[in-house]
Design a protein around this motif. Structure first.
Motif, PDB file in Angstrom:
ATOM      1  N   ALA A  95       1.387   7.693   1.329  1.00 35.01           N
ATOM      2  CA  ALA A  95      -0.006   7.953   2.464  1.00 35.01           C
ATOM      3  C   ALA A  95      -1.271   7.102   2.286  1.00 35.01           C
ATOM      4  O   ALA A  95      -1.995   6.219   2.923  1.00 35.01           O
ATOM      5  N   VAL A  96      -1.272   6.959   0.513  1.00 36.37           N
ATOM      6  CA  VAL A  96      -2.454   6.060   0.309  1.00 36.37           C
ATOM      7  C   VAL A  96      -2.675   5.018   0.791  1.00 36.37           C
ATOM      8  O   VAL A  96      -3.456   3.864   1.018  1.00 36.37           O
ATOM      9  N   ARG A  97      -1.066   4.446   0.265  1.00 38.21           N
ATOM     10  CA  ARG A  97      -0.686   2.532   0.348  1.00 38.21           C
ATOM     11  C   ARG A  97      -0.532   2.797   1.845  1.00 38.21           C
ATOM     12  O   ARG A  97      -1.129   1.394   2.380  1.00 38.21           O
ATOM     13  N   TRP A  98      -0.055   3.005   2.363  1.00 36.15           N
ATOM     14  CA  TRP A  98      -0.460   3.081   4.045  1.00 36.15           C
ATOM     15  C   TRP A  98      -1.628   2.650   4.470  1.00 36.15           C
ATOM     16  O   TRP A  98      -1.847   2.335   5.451  1.00 36.15           O
ATOM     17  N   TYR A  99      -2.568   3.383   3.681  1.00 37.84           N
ATOM     18  CA  TYR A  99      -3.977   3.426   4.486  1.00 37.84           C
ATOM     19  C   TYR A  99      -4.520   2.322   3.839  1.00 37.84           C
ATOM     20  O   TYR A  99      -5.172   1.574   4.411  1.00 37.84           O
ATOM     21  N   GLU A 100      -4.208   1.753   2.702  1.00 37.08           N
ATOM     22  CA  GLU A 100      -4.455   0.625   2.504  1.00 37.08           C
ATOM     23  C   GLU A 100      -4.021  -0.638   3.202  1.00 37.08           C
ATOM     24  O   GLU A 100      -4.898  -1.852   3.269  1.00 37.08           O
ATOM     25  N   ALA A 120      -8.173  11.916   5.010  1.00 35.58           N
ATOM     26  CA  ALA A 120      -7.480  12.607   4.582  1.00 35.58           C
ATOM     27  C   ALA A 120      -6.803  11.915   4.264  1.00 35.58           C
ATOM     28  O   ALA A 120      -5.838  11.670   2.611  1.00 35.58           O
ATOM     29  N   LEU A 121      -5.642  10.261   5.057  1.00 33.13           N
ATOM     30  CA  LEU A 121      -4.699   9.608   4.125  1.00 33.13           C
ATOM     31  C   LEU A 121      -5.539   8.690   3.169  1.00 33.13           C
ATOM     32  O   LEU A 121      -5.045   8.695   2.350  1.00 33.13           O
ATOM     33  N   SER A 122      -6.796   8.262   2.746  1.00 34.04           N
ATOM     34  CA  SER A 122      -7.125   7.946   1.663  1.00 34.04           C
ATOM     35  C   SER A 122      -7.234   8.781   0.607  1.00 34.04           C
ATOM     36  O   SER A 122      -6.951   7.554  -0.862  1.00 34.04           O
ATOM     37  N   SER A 154      -4.440  -4.674   7.785  1.00 35.43           N
ATOM     38  CA  SER A 154      -4.270  -5.013   9.119  1.00 35.43           C
ATOM     39  C   SER A 154      -5.605  -5.261   9.752  1.00 35.43           C
ATOM     40  O   SER A 154      -4.758  -6.088  10.981  1.00 35.43           O
ATOM     41  N   ILE A 155      -5.930  -4.503   9.840  1.00 34.78           N
ATOM     42  CA  ILE A 155      -7.191  -4.441  10.611  1.00 34.78           C
ATOM     43  C   ILE A 155      -8.300  -5.713  10.471  1.00 34.78           C
ATOM     44  O   ILE A 155      -8.864  -6.832  11.526  1.00 34.78           O
ATOM     45  N   LYS A 156      -8.444  -5.359   8.725  1.00 32.62           N
ATOM     46  CA  LYS A 156      -8.806  -6.618   8.707  1.00 32.62           C
ATOM     47  C   LYS A 156      -8.141  -8.462   8.944  1.00 32.62           C
ATOM     48  O   LYS A 156      -9.338  -9.341   9.781  1.00 32.62           O
TER      49      LYS A 156
END
Length: 389
Positions: A360-365, A292-294, A370-372
Motif C-alpha cells: 500500500a505504501v509503495r503503491w501510494y508513492e 490511510a494508504l500513505s 505517476s500524477i507528477k
C-alpha cells in the motif's frame, strides 16, 4: 489646365508614397512575425521553461509539497510565500498565501497554472475574480487551472472561461469523477490528503510496517445524521466483536481544523489499524483514502455513486482514477458486509499483512510519481511542443 495637371501629379505622388508605406509596414510585420516564430521555435526546443504556480486552494500545497516534492515555501512579501523547483526542463515558481491577489500578482507571467477552489458558491465567486482578471496579464500566453471541484461535480460555471469558448484557459485538472473529463479540455485530478488539516507528507523510510497492529479497523470522523457514517456507527455499536476489533471515534459537528492532539490521534490510529473504514460523504472520494494508504492501512470503501452530477455512465465509477491505477482497496456495497470483511482478515498470516502494508505504501508513492509525470507531460506537450518522457 496647369493647376489641374499639378493636382493630378500631386495625387499620383501621394498615392505612390501611400503604397510605399504599406509595403514597408508589411515587410516589417513579416520580419517581426518571422522573428517571433523563430524565437518561439527555439524556446520550445531549448528550454528551460518558466511556469508559475499560484495556489488559492489547499490542493495547491498537495501539488507542490506531495506531488512535485518542492521545498517549503518561505515568506516573500506581505502574507505571501514562494518557492522554486526545477524538474527536467521546467523551472516552477510557486506562490501562495492570502497576500496573493490579482493586484499583487506579477503581471509579466507567461505560463501559469492557477489552483482554484470551486467547492461552494462563495469560493466560485473568488475563483471568478481571478479568471476575470486574466486579460489584464498582457504577457500571458498559456493558462491551466487545477480546480478543487464541487463534490457533486457541478463545475459547468468554468466552461465560458475555456480558450475554445473565448476565455483564457487552455485546460483544467479537476477533482472527482466529473463528466467533463475528456483528456483534452479537462483532466482528472486526485483529491489527495488533507494538507489544510495538517496531514504530513509521509516519508516511507520512517515507517515500521512489521509490528502487529492493535486494531483490525478504524473510523474517526464526523457522524452526520441519516448518513452512511451513522449507519456504520450503529452497525459497529451493535456488535461486540466489531466494538472490540474496530476503533471508532465519532463527533457530531464537523471541525475545519485539527488540534495537535486530535491530529496525532488520527495518525496513530491509522498506523495501528490494518483497515481504515471510509463511509461515503457528499462524494465517495475522500482524503481518508489517500491518508490511510500513505500509512499502510487498507481503505474499505463503499462502491456506490453519491447523488449529484458525477459521471455514473463509466463502469469504473466511482473512484475511476484510483481504480484505473489499481489502488489497493477493499470494496463493499453496504456496511452490513463488515463482519465478513473482518472474518477474511483472520485468514491472513502476519507476513501477508506486512506485505500488504508495504504494498500500500509503495503503491501510494508510485501513484504520486505517476500524477507528477502526467501533470508535467501535459504541460510539456500542450504548451512547449515537447514529447512526453
Amino acid at each position: 489646365m496647369r493647376a489641374l495637371c499639378t493636382c493630378r501629379r500631386l495625387v499620383i505622388v501621394l498615392s505612390a508614397l501611400y503604397l510605399l508605406c504599406i509595403v514597408i509596414a508589411t515587410q516589417k510585420l513579416y520580419r517581426l512575425s518571422n522573428s517571433n516564430n523563430i524565437v518561439a521555435h527555439v524556446s520550445r526546443r531549448n528550454g528551460p521553461f518558466l511556469v508559475e504556480i499560484w495556489s488559492k486552494a489547499s490542493i495547491g500545497d498537495y501539488l507542490w509539497g506531495h506531488i512535485l516534492n518542492g521545498p517549503s515555501p518561505t515568506p516573500n512579501g506581505p502574507l505571501m510565500n514562494s518557492a522554486q523547483l526545477t524538474y527536467k526542463d521546467i523551472n516552477f515558481s510557486f506562490k501562495s498565501g492570502p497576500g496573493l491577489v490579482p493586484a499583487s500578482a506579477p503581471k509579466n507571467v507567461t505560463h501559469l497554472v492557477i489552483i482554484l477552489n470551486g467547492r461552494s458558491e462563495d469560493k466560485i465567486e473568488q475563483a471568478r475574480v481571478w479568471l476575470d482578471s486574466m486579460p489584464a496579464y498582457e504577457d500571458l500566453r498559456t493558462l491551466a487551472v487545477i480546480l478543487l471541484g464541487d463534490e457533486k461535480c457541478n463545475n459547468e460555471w468554468i466552461l465560458p472561461y475555456l480558450k475554445k469558448n473565448g476565455g483564457s484557459i487552455d485546460f483544467v485538472f479537476v477533482t472527482y469523477d466529473s463528466p467533463l473529463v475528456d483528456g483534452e479540455s479537462f483532466y482528472q485530478w486526485p483529491l489527495g490528503v488533507s494538507v489544510y488539516r495538517g496531514f504530513p507528507n509521509i516519508n516511507p523510510a520512517s515507517l515500521d510496517l512489521t509490528y502487529p497492529r492493535e486494531f483490525t479497523c478504524n473510523f474517526l470522523g464526523t457522524v452526520y445524521a441519516n448518513s452512511s457514517r451513522e449507519r456504520l456507527s450503529k452497525i459497529i455499536n451493535s456488535s461486540s466483536r466489531l466494538q472490540k476489533e474496530c476503533f471508532m471515534s465519532g463527533r457530531d459537528k464537523w471541525q475545519p481544523l485539527e488540534s495537535e492532539q486530535s491530529r496525532q490521534l488520527y495518525l496513530d490510529t491509522l498506523l495501528q489499524s490494518d483497515l481504515t473504514l471510509s463511509p461515503v460523504g457528499f462524494n465517495t472520494e475522500c482524503y481518508r483514502i489517500y491518508e490511510a494508504l500513505s500509512l499502510g492501512s487498507i481503505p474499505v470503501v463503499e462502491d456506490i455513486m453519491t447523488p449529484g452530477g458525477c459521471d455514473a455512465s463509466s463502469a469504473a465509477s466511482p473512484l475511476r482514477l484510483l481504480k484505473k491505477m489499481n489502488a489497493p482497496m477493499l470494496y463493499l456495497k453496504d456496511w452490513s458486509q463488515l463482519e465478513e470483511v473482518l472474518e477474511s482478515e483472520t485468514l491472513l498470516s502476519k507476513e501477508e499483512k506486512i506485505n500488504r502494508r508495504k504494498g500500500a505504501v509503495r503503491w501510494y508513492e508510485e501513484f504520486k510519481h505517476s500524477i507528477k509525470k502526467i501533470f508535467v507531460n501535459v504541460l510539456r506537450e500542450r504548451w512547449f511542443d515537447m514529447r512526453a518522457d
